[in-house]
Design a protein around this motif. Sequence first.
Motif, mmCIF file in Angstrom:
data_model
loop_
_atom_site.group_PDB
_atom_site.id
_atom_site.type_symbol
_atom_site.label_atom_id
_atom_site.label_comp_id
_atom_site.label_asym_id
_atom_site.label_seq_id
_atom_site.Cartn_x
_atom_site.Cartn_y
_atom_site.Cartn_z
ATOM 1 N N TRP A 136 2.072 -10.928 1.761
ATOM 2 C CA TRP A 136 0.959 -11.140 2.695
ATOM 3 C C TRP A 136 0.825 -9.983 3.675
ATOM 4 O O TRP A 136 -0.273 -9.713 4.176
ATOM 5 C CB TRP A 136 1.123 -12.485 3.402
ATOM 6 C CG TRP A 136 1.084 -13.606 2.408
ATOM 7 C CD1 TRP A 136 2.109 -14.409 2.008
ATOM 8 C CD2 TRP A 136 -0.059 -13.990 1.633
ATOM 9 N NE1 TRP A 136 1.683 -15.281 1.048
ATOM 10 C CE2 TRP A 136 0.361 -15.058 0.790
ATOM 11 C CE3 TRP A 136 -1.386 -13.556 1.559
ATOM 12 C CZ2 TRP A 136 -0.505 -15.686 -0.104
ATOM 13 C CZ3 TRP A 136 -2.248 -14.169 0.673
ATOM 14 C CH2 TRP A 136 -1.812 -15.223 -0.153
ATOM 15 N N THR A 137 1.917 -9.271 3.951
ATOM 16 C CA THR A 137 1.811 -8.027 4.719
ATOM 17 C C THR A 137 0.914 -7.056 3.965
ATOM 18 O O THR A 137 0.023 -6.415 4.549
ATOM 19 C CB THR A 137 3.202 -7.410 4.927
ATOM 20 O OG1 THR A 137 4.048 -8.347 5.606
ATOM 21 C CG2 THR A 137 3.112 -6.124 5.744
ATOM 22 N N GLN A 138 1.141 -6.934 2.662
ATOM 23 C CA GLN A 138 0.323 -6.046 1.830
ATOM 24 C C GLN A 138 -1.126 -6.522 1.766
ATOM 25 O O GLN A 138 -2.063 -5.710 1.847
ATOM 26 C CB GLN A 138 0.921 -5.966 0.422
ATOM 27 C CG GLN A 138 2.274 -5.275 0.370
ATOM 28 C CD GLN A 138 2.929 -5.379 -0.990
ATOM 29 O OE1 GLN A 138 2.572 -6.212 -1.822
ATOM 30 N NE2 GLN A 138 3.927 -4.528 -1.230
ATOM 31 N N PRO A 447 6.320 -1.758 0.321
ATOM 32 C CA PRO A 447 5.514 -0.757 -0.391
ATOM 33 C C PRO A 447 4.046 -0.829 0.014
ATOM 34 O O PRO A 447 3.494 -1.917 0.192
ATOM 35 C CB PRO A 447 5.694 -1.156 -1.865
ATOM 36 C CG PRO A 447 6.966 -1.940 -1.903
ATOM 37 C CD PRO A 447 7.026 -2.668 -0.597
ATOM 38 N N ILE A 448 3.438 0.334 0.183
ATOM 39 C CA ILE A 448 2.007 0.386 0.507
ATOM 40 C C ILE A 448 1.222 0.105 -0.778
ATOM 41 O O ILE A 448 1.368 0.838 -1.766
ATOM 42 C CB ILE A 448 1.636 1.752 1.101
ATOM 43 C CG1 ILE A 448 2.394 1.965 2.420
ATOM 44 C CG2 ILE A 448 0.128 1.847 1.340
ATOM 45 C CD1 ILE A 448 2.167 3.321 3.053
ATOM 46 N N THR A 531 3.974 6.054 -2.774
ATOM 47 C CA THR A 531 5.431 5.899 -2.699
ATOM 48 C C THR A 531 5.972 5.799 -1.278
ATOM 49 O O THR A 531 7.169 5.596 -1.090
ATOM 50 C CB THR A 531 6.126 7.076 -3.418
ATOM 51 O OG1 THR A 531 5.705 8.309 -2.832
ATOM 52 C CG2 THR A 531 5.804 7.058 -4.906
ATOM 53 N N ASP A 532 5.112 5.953 -0.269
ATOM 54 C CA ASP A 532 5.545 5.686 1.105
ATOM 55 C C ASP A 532 5.640 4.179 1.325
ATOM 56 O O ASP A 532 4.972 3.390 0.638
ATOM 57 C CB ASP A 532 4.570 6.288 2.114
ATOM 58 C CG ASP A 532 4.813 7.777 2.336
ATOM 59 O OD1 ASP A 532 5.726 8.333 1.705
ATOM 60 O OD2 ASP A 532 4.073 8.377 3.127
ATOM 61 N N THR A 533 6.453 3.791 2.272
ATOM 62 C CA THR A 533 6.528 2.389 2.685
ATOM 63 C C THR A 533 5.973 2.249 4.096
ATOM 64 O O THR A 533 5.764 3.235 4.808
ATOM 65 C CB THR A 533 7.982 1.884 2.637
ATOM 66 O OG1 THR A 533 8.825 2.781 3.371
ATOM 67 C CG2 THR A 533 8.466 1.781 1.203
#
Length: 882
Positions: A136-138, A447-448, A531-533
């Motif tokens: 849910w953050t994503q 993960p973004i 690949t960034d978080t």
Amino acid sequence: MSSTYDHKQIEPKWQKHWEEQGIFHAADVVRGKKNFYLLVEFPYPSGNLHIGHWYAFAIPDIFARFMRMRGFNVLFPIGFDAFGLPAENAALKRGINPRTWTHDNIEYMRKQLRRMGASFDWEREVVTCEPDYYRWTQWIFLQFFKAGLAYQADSLVNWCHSCKTVLANEQVIDGRCERCESAVMQRKMKQWLLKIKDFADALLHDLETLPWPEEIKEAQRNWIGRSEGALVKFPISNFQFPNKSQITNSNLYVEVFTTRPDTIFGATYLVLAPEHPLIENLESGIKNLEEVKEYIERAKTKTEMERGQLQKEKTGVELAGIRAVNPATKEEIPIWVADYVLMGYGTGAIMAVPGHDARDFAFAQEFHLPIRKVISPEVGANGRSPVQGAYEGEGAVVNSGKFTGLDSQTARERIVAWLELNKLGKRSTSYKLRDWLISRQRYWGCPIPIIYCRRCWENPKSKIQNPKLVGSEIDGVMHAVIPVPGDQLPVELPELDDYKPRDDGRSPLSKAADWVRVKCPQCGGAAERETDTLDTFIDSSWYFLRYTDPGNEKVFAAQEKMAQWMPVNLYSGGAEHTTMHLLYSRFWIKAMERLKLVPWCEPYVRRLNRGIILGPDGQKMSKSHGNVVDPDEQVERLGADAVRMYLAFIGPYATVGAYPWSMNSIVGVRRFLERVWMLGNKLKTQNSKLKTKETFINKYPAVQKKRLQMLAHQTIKKVTEDIESFKFNTAIAQLMTYTNELVKADLRDPAMRDYYTLLIVLLAPFAPHIAEELWQRMRFAHAADQRRSNTQINADDSENVSSIFKEPWPKFDPRLILEMKVSVVIQINGKKRGMVEVLRGAGEEEVFAAVGAAPEIQKYLRGITVTKKVYVKGKLLNIVAQ
């Protein structure tokens, strides 16, 4: 009742009972009770609880228990802010998976939190590193992206070469990483950002409606840094560029933001930030280009916080061969590069007015630049200001052409109007607040949920189908930025054999080739994942919403569930989060409200910041100082109740301060609890000897009985009001005073049982384990009518009550509340020698005893003999002596 107070037996017993009975589980709706949401900042699973955790959780628990006893349905949840750099670094050091390290720590901390005796609702636990949470953050992030609130940009960042990740300004201390203490460099990188700056005015405006402490509001105002002023164009003028006679037609200029356009006639030079893009455009005209480039490289080794310090050494370099034109005076002025100007604030360039800005004044003195006064608080006959140094206040305008003689405020308006008329400037608002940089180049984070597709960017149909399609350059090639579809969430972290960050600045996730390579959800072609978080502050920007509906698999939280609890009634946390987490989460909710995901624009009704606990030596606790207090050792030795009460007693909780730990004082708190325990033993023994109530009451001193009754109701009032205002220290002091009076009273009086029961109930929020044990013993030992025969204290006598925390809070009778102490004037042979405080109703001997404890009066009685005492009750005692 056992003769000894054994916390090791009592505390685990009641912790187990409370959990098994679900005493502290909060249903969403309880008939006849109003909901109250009490939130504490959830902990990072660092491995073990330190004394700061106890201060953060055990003390607000006092308020949670109090509110339940006041009749509220209290939600007091707990969870773990489980992603982040410390876990990853610790796992790398130990050679284990960050997930394993984090989950092991969480399990250990759960046991410690339970041992604390805090009344958390464990059924609502939230762990941010679990896929059912970060899904849910994503999802919320993608709603922001689709609405244009999340975007990519090349940004100058704080880069730690050791940790190999971007750091927020607040994570850099004296130019070094707060985690590893390595030197931090400035580096330009493509990053993800959130448009918090778009909400700057709303964050400021709504702050005024919140009943928060003023210091919290002021900190946020300063961080946002809203400034009204003007954007002014300073044209470039030298052999290559338009001369000063053509300034209104110049296409090459330096634009500056100033809050004091009334001082423009005093601008004697310009200063650019080392990162200003104009420097590169002017390279062909800069005669000392190598010197400028060397200075710019040195500036990259400093953080913005270091550069912005007022007292730091002034450094800079002039752009030799390049001049600017002051649009007000038409004078050519030099252009300098200096690291005290920051690219992120205003335009990255300033007009320097050394006569009226302390920083500019110091710089001008260092480099022998002209200083011109144009504002004077008092204009003399010669038109010069008598003020030495930089005068930064308002006043009369001098040396400013046709604006001379105006007051500075009027001049501001007229000068801005003149600039606008001549197309040399315009009114503008600037903010210190910058968009929130949320990319992190590490493994252990959310993960973004973004995919990059070259084919979609190069296909004309893609842009027709999606007019809002945005692109991102990867290795010199443009790719379309594609959000991961909702039915493919969460994008879970892959397992890696190597978690070490890469030297090239890319995240360790880029090593997971099979995970990175993916089919584009839009065209089906070959694509790759971001690949960034995400910054872990994102996890903590909405966790309080998930507490309202933690098991929901369809939405982040159902609207009807949030409506029962939100906004949070009271949020307790650390002062260090005022301008980070607290500001970020306010923005997050405002963004969600704009997208109609929530119906309110502020997450917290009330916010309180706590202080910190220092080591016994008065220094900040740290292993290097050897002054760390292990709460587990203290609990083993003295008990959780003693630790809780001592932390509550150490100082006012709602006042941000630093309180040294005292081993002697915590032992004193333990002795107080033992005294309460032994008083119960004595009371039971004395009452078993009493034959008839009537026989005793006839002999009981009326004044003592009345005084004790008044003190009981005074104590209810005092403790209630102090808990409401988070003044737990003074509430405990009152309980100690009350206990002392009970100890001195005649325990044979049957009313003593009521007074003692009152003590237990009032003590319960502070020392829940001993209070529960004593109350249960009293409850089963005596009938309800015996317990409340004389004190007129309201409580539920139901034998079915399973816990003291289901007892209603006592109420005081205002008619019985009197000031317990009175001041009595002391005279010696008719001369006033001072005053003493005694309990109301005190007799002559009690007042005389108080005189004996007052050195400032006692000195007048040395060497003389008291022959007579004349006492006017409650007012005056005249001592006749010779």
